[in-house]
Design a protein around this motif. Structure first.
Motif, mmCIF file in Angstrom:
data_model
loop_
_atom_site.group_PDB
_atom_site.id
_atom_site.type_symbol
_atom_site.label_atom_id
_atom_site.label_comp_id
_atom_site.label_asym_id
_atom_site.label_seq_id
_atom_site.Cartn_x
_atom_site.Cartn_y
_atom_site.Cartn_z
ATOM 1 N N UNK A 24 0.829 -1.210 0.000
ATOM 2 C CA UNK A 24 0.000 0.000 0.000
ATOM 3 C C UNK A 24 0.863 1.258 0.000
ATOM 4 N N UNK A 25 2.061 1.158 0.585
ATOM 5 C CA UNK A 25 2.976 2.290 0.529
ATOM 6 C C UNK A 25 3.429 2.584 -0.891
ATOM 7 N N UNK A 26 3.755 1.521 -1.609
ATOM 8 C CA UNK A 26 4.166 1.685 -3.008
ATOM 9 C C UNK A 26 3.010 2.225 -3.852
ATOM 10 N N UNK A 27 1.845 1.607 -3.715
ATOM 11 C CA UNK A 27 0.682 2.039 -4.485
ATOM 12 C C UNK A 27 0.317 3.485 -4.159
ATOM 13 N N UNK A 28 0.300 3.802 -2.868
ATOM 14 C CA UNK A 28 -0.052 5.150 -2.464
ATOM 15 C C UNK A 28 0.904 6.187 -3.029
ATOM 16 N N UNK A 29 2.189 5.903 -2.977
ATOM 17 C CA UNK A 29 3.186 6.849 -3.479
ATOM 18 C C UNK A 29 3.059 7.029 -4.987
ATOM 19 N N UNK A 32 -0.257 9.089 -5.667
ATOM 20 C CA UNK A 32 -0.476 10.357 -4.963
ATOM 21 C C UNK A 32 0.084 11.566 -5.695
ATOM 22 N N UNK A 33 0.847 11.342 -6.740
ATOM 23 C CA UNK A 33 1.382 12.460 -7.525
ATOM 24 C C UNK A 33 2.301 13.369 -6.727
ATOM 25 N N UNK A 34 3.075 12.771 -5.819
ATOM 26 C CA UNK A 34 4.016 13.558 -5.041
ATOM 27 C C UNK A 34 3.447 14.107 -3.738
ATOM 28 N N UNK A 35 2.174 13.899 -3.480
ATOM 29 C CA UNK A 35 1.558 14.374 -2.237
ATOM 30 C C UNK A 35 1.795 13.319 -1.146
#
Length: 231
Positions: A24-29, A32-35
């Motif tokens: 989820x960390x990889x997917x989120x990053x 998130x477009x840098x957010x």
């Protein structure tokens, strides 16, 4: 449940937890477009939800510790025989690394890579002490009369602790070791991991000692605790 089944449950549960944390960390990053705040929120929600699901699934088999700090605390109060502790710890660490590897493969990352994500300094170490202290307080506090609520309480606590601690609440030595092999959003530099682990074990010990005084029947209640992790 036989010893072998309990060890397998600890390994599998910890592996799935780490797959959720790192994946989820990889997917989120990536999405998130840098957010960073959005990426952390995605990581938080996935981890909290998975904790509830995994503790409900594996709690009846092994207690669903998924965390060496919880296992040692449980054994210190008579909830788990000390002879079984090495097997639990080995299963948790092996499962954690397997979960990191699975997440990396799913996202086309190297199977293992030393993290370059710095998480050092007194504030981060104190955060890990507080994060693990709070986690064990939640577990022991719910154990006496609301053991069925532990999965939800632990999931809710870790979800909150991601945001109120500067370290994002690892609160788990096995998780810390495995995340040092992930050069992703969820990683931690290998050199920073030992300090985190010491702080986590100290926090768990402090909470356990406190609750032996707050809840005098803790020694009798320990065997019925459905415990966690960290994340």
């Amino acid at each position: 449940m036989t010893w072998a089944r309990r060890i397998a449950a600890e390994a599998l549960g910890t592996g799935l937890l780490l797959a959720a944390v790192v994946g989820s960390g990889i997917m989120g990053e990536r999405l998130a477009g840098g957010n960073v705040a959005v990426a952390l929120l995605a990581n938080t929600l996935a981890t909290g939800a998975m904790l509830v699901a995994l503790i409900l699934a594996f709690g009846p088999i092994s207690g669903a510790h998924f965390n060496p700090a919880v296992t040692i605390a449980d054994a210190s109060q008579g909830g788990l025989p000390w002879r079984e502790v090495p097997g639990y710890l080995a299963a948790q660490v092996a499962g954690a690394f397997a979960g990191v590897a699975a997440a990396h493969v799913m996202f086309s990352e190297p199977v293992f890579s030393a993290s370059r994500h710095a998480r050092a300094g007194g504030a981060q170490l104190f955060s890990e002490f507080i994060a693990t202290f709070g986690l064990l307080c939640v577990i022991w506090g719910c154990a006496r009369r609301r053991s069925s609520a532990v999965p939800f309480a632990v999931g809710a606590y870790i979800t909150g602790a991601y945001w109120f601690t500067s370290s994002t609440s690892f609160a788990n030595p096995a998780v810390t070791l495995a995340r040092s092999a992930s050069d992703t959003f969820a990683g931690i530099r290998p050199g920073d991991a030992p300090g985190f682990i010491v702080a986590q074990l100290a926090g768990a010990a402090a909470a356990t000692l406190l609750f032996r005084w707050l809840v005098p029947s803790l020694l009798h209640d320990a065997t019925s605790v459905v415990s966690h992790s960290e994340r």
